[in-house]
Design a protein around this motif. Structure first.
Motif, PDB file in Angstrom:
ATOM      1  N   GLU A  14      43.382  53.557  37.167  1.00  0.00           N
ATOM      2  CA  GLU A  14      42.276  52.983  36.078  1.00  0.00           C
ATOM      3  C   GLU A  14      42.797  53.117  34.533  1.00  0.00           C
ATOM      4  N   GLU A 106      37.656  49.665  41.453  1.00  0.00           N
ATOM      5  CA  GLU A 106      36.561  49.035  41.108  1.00  0.00           C
ATOM      6  C   GLU A 106      37.188  47.499  40.569  1.00  0.00           C
ATOM      7  N   ARG A 107      38.110  47.288  40.135  1.00  0.00           N
ATOM      8  CA  ARG A 107      38.686  45.998  39.676  1.00  0.00           C
ATOM      9  C   ARG A 107      38.691  44.988  40.916  1.00  0.00           C
ATOM     10  N   ASP A 108      38.041  44.062  40.918  1.00  0.00           N
ATOM     11  CA  ASP A 108      37.969  43.088  42.152  1.00  0.00           C
ATOM     12  C   ASP A 108      39.290  42.471  42.434  1.00  0.00           C
ATOM     13  N   ARG A 111      41.327  45.311  44.185  1.00  0.00           N
ATOM     14  CA  ARG A 111      40.966  45.631  45.203  1.00  0.00           C
ATOM     15  C   ARG A 111      40.897  44.428  46.235  1.00  0.00           C
TER      16      ARG A 111
END
Length: 644
Positions: A14, A106-108, A111
């Motif tokens: 992140e 968390e990042r779509d 992920r």
């Protein structure tokens, strides 16, 4: 270090991505790979942290190919047999590590990739991982920039994964379908091609009932009408997508839509001319060609009822005028002059000074061997690799303004078609240089020092196994016409006869040369079909087959065979270096076996005669024997024992 149990801190990736200059919250994962790899190279990271970041960089570096279920990920780069890493290269331990990482991301965009790879190459019974991938993919925003960069691929992949989810995936498919349908129904002209993309994706992968299909179709037609005046290209794509949704349910509506598509091409042609009356003609022709082609697909009854045949006639007249204007505006691109002095001197010296006219003719006929096909192909490939010409679309026009060949541009590595086009160009230039620098100067010396009558050439053809029985006079006449400089008449006789030579040679080697239709009617294969047969290269050699294709039957080349057969050969082409070269090509084909027969007879005479006689015959034998060395084509010479 134990990758299966050691704690994973999401801040490792992140922090690296937060510091990266990323423009959108949903990016193509391959853009993230660089920053993840850079973070892994930081000497301050721990061994396990480095492993996590390297795995993330590897899995995100590949390109998503959502339309291929079996191979959904492709290398970011491929060159010279080498490529970058793809998820299939990951070990089982690395895939297991991804399964641990996926719930923490968390990042779509990231992920979606991690969960997808972890499910595809890991435990496919892990439904939670599959759902995680689907939801992350469909989280891609349906906005312009994201849709064209990564959104379309993400949504298509989400549809594909949801379809494998069985009944439990139906709700997700329906939700995605409803979202895309809403975007299509709310589409505006200012959305440009995004609405077309939404409709296409929905049609190919979504679920829409009959009423919904009608709504989408109507919305697309309405949007196309609003875009027609200002954006004809957008209108055309909307009309085509509406036609795809319409299917075959309404023929009248389909015909009307097809007419509107054609008129968008006309509108673009008009716009180009209005913007630039001179330079616009170069592009105008392209749109007129498209308009005519589209109108021709409409049933004749509709065309007659709506006056479209008259429109087609008008467009053809306009197209011809446009091409004429384009040809006038084209610039001649010239390279530095090629010095042919040495070639001319060589050619004249090879044919000069022979006491025997046969030896002189033999030296002339064997001034050059066939082109090396493998070397020509290799050089063509290398030339395309170092050129940007393959990126652009190109067209070839005949002297009567017909478009005879076209080559689509491609950003990818040159394909076989592009290589072949370059090979044809190479053969053409070879023929021009050989004709001007070798054949023509040598012929001037040959016909100055010796006289070759028509009967002499016919007699020569009677002795040559190349010439089919009963065709000797035609061949002799054609060769004699060329010797006196009448190349147009010569190729008009010889080129059709050359086709029969190819046919006969194939038959001598037990190759079937007929085409049989469903009724059992037999007809001869054309020259193009004969030259495509593998046995042709075995008999004539790959070089000669390449020359015949490039000079006789390829639209982008001189195309002499087809122009002669259809009466399209004009005076300019008939007395060109291409015609000169093909006449000489035919002479070489006739002379090769006769030269070999003469050499054999002379060698036998030398062995049985006295030494002074052998010395006397040596001066006449050497030139022909020398030029024949190493250039016999394929299995052609094998026919000597059978035919004569």
């Amino acid at each position: 270090m134990d990758p299966t149990s050691e704690a994973i801190d999401p801040s490792w990736w992140e922090d690296a991505l937060a510091a990266a200059p990323l423009g959108d919250p949903y990016e193509p994962p391959e853009l993230l790979a660089t920053y993840l790899a850079r973070a892994a190279a930081d000497p301050a990271v721990t061994e396990f942290q480095e492993l996590v970041l390297k795995v993330l960089a590897s899995v995100s570096s590949a390109m998503l190919n959502a339309d291929d279920w079996l191979e959904p990920f492709t290398p970011a780069m491929q060159f010279g047999g080498e490529r970058t890493v793809v998820p299939a290269d990951l070990s089982a331990d690395q895939v297991a590590l991804l399964a641990r990482i996926a719930p923490l991301v968390e990042r779509d965009d990231l992920r979606a990739r991690i969960a997808d790879v972890a499910w595809v190459y890991g435990d496919r019974s892990d439904i939670a991982m599959l759902d995680r991938a689907i939801d992350a993919y469909r989280a891609a925003p349906l906005t312009g920039d994201v849709w064209f960069s990564v959104g379309r691929e993400a949504w298509v992949r989400a549809f594909a994964l949801a379809a494998r989810r069985g009944k439990d995936g139906h709700s997700r498919v329906q939700e995605m379908s409803d979202a895309l349908k809403a975007q299509v129904l709310a589409g505006q002209v200012t959305d440009h091609f995004r609405t077309v993309g939404f409709a296409e994706t929905l049609r190919q992968h979504g679920r829409v009932d009959a009423a919904g299909r009608a709504e989408v179709c109507e919305a697309l037609f309405a949007l196309a009408e609003r875009a027609s005046s200002e954006y004809p290209r957008l209108s055309r794509h909307l009309e085509r997508e509406a036609l795809a949704w319409l299917g075959g349910s309404d023929a009248a509506a389909a015909n009307a839509a097809t007419e509107r598509i054609a008129r968008t091409y006309i509108a673009e042609a008009d716009a180009r001319i209005q913007t630039d009356p001179e330079a616009g003609a170069l592009v105008e022709g392209h749109f007129l060609e498209k308009a005519i082609a589209v109108l021709r697909t409409i049933p004749r009854s509709y065309r007659l009822d709506n006056g479209l045949d008259e429109l087609i006639d008008d467009l053809r007249t306009r197209l011809r005028e446009s091409r004429e204007s384009s040809m006038e505006q084209m610039m001649r691109i010239e390279s530095d002059p090629v010095d042919l002095t040495d070639a001319v001197s060589y050619a004249r010296s090879r044919v000069s000074g022979h006491a025997d006219k046969f030896d002189a003719l033999g030296a002339f006929a064997t001034l050059a061997p066939p082109i090396n096909e493998a070397r020509t192909r290799e050089n063509a490939s290398k030339m395309l690799e170092g050129s940007i010409s393959r990126l652009f679309r190109s067209s070839t026009f005949s002297s009567d303004l017909r478009k005879v060949a076209t080559s689509p541009g491609t950003p990818d590595q040159a394909d076989e078609n592009a290589v072949w086009v370059e090979m044809v160009r190479t053969v053409f230039f070879h023929a021009q240089l050989l004709g001007k620098g070798i054949i023509q100067p040598a012929q001037e010396v040959l016909t100055t020092e010796h006289r070759f009558s028509r009967q002499y050439m016919v007699s020569l053809c009677l002795e040559s196994p190349t010439v089919p029985e009963g065709h000797e006079t035609l061949w002799g006449d054609g060769l004699a016409l060329g010797l006196r400089g009448d190349y147009g008449a010569a190729v008009s006789v010889l080129v059709p006869q050359l086709e029969q030579v190819v046919r006969v040679m194939l038959r001598r080697h037990n190759v079937y040369t007929l085409f049989v239709d469903e009724h059992g009617v037999e007809s001869e294969k054309s020259l193009n079909a004969l030259l495509e047969m593998a046995e042709s290269e075995d008999i004539f050699g790959a070089g000669m087959v390449m020359e015949m294709k490039a000079m006789l039957v390829v639209q982008g080349g001189p195309n002499l065979r087809n122009d002669i057969a259809h009466g399209l050969l004009d005076d300019h082409s008939a007395w060109s270096y291409s015609a000169l070269y093909m006449w000489w090509f035919c002479l070489r084909l006739v002379m090769w076996p006769v030269i070999e027969m003469m050499n054999q007879a002379r060698r036998q005479a030398e062995v049985s005669s006295e030494e002074p006689m052998a010395t006397t015959g040596e001066a006449n034998t050497e030139p022909a024997a020398e030029v024949m060395e190493g250039v016999a084509p394929g299995a052609l010479m094998e026919d000597l024992d059978e035919a004569k």
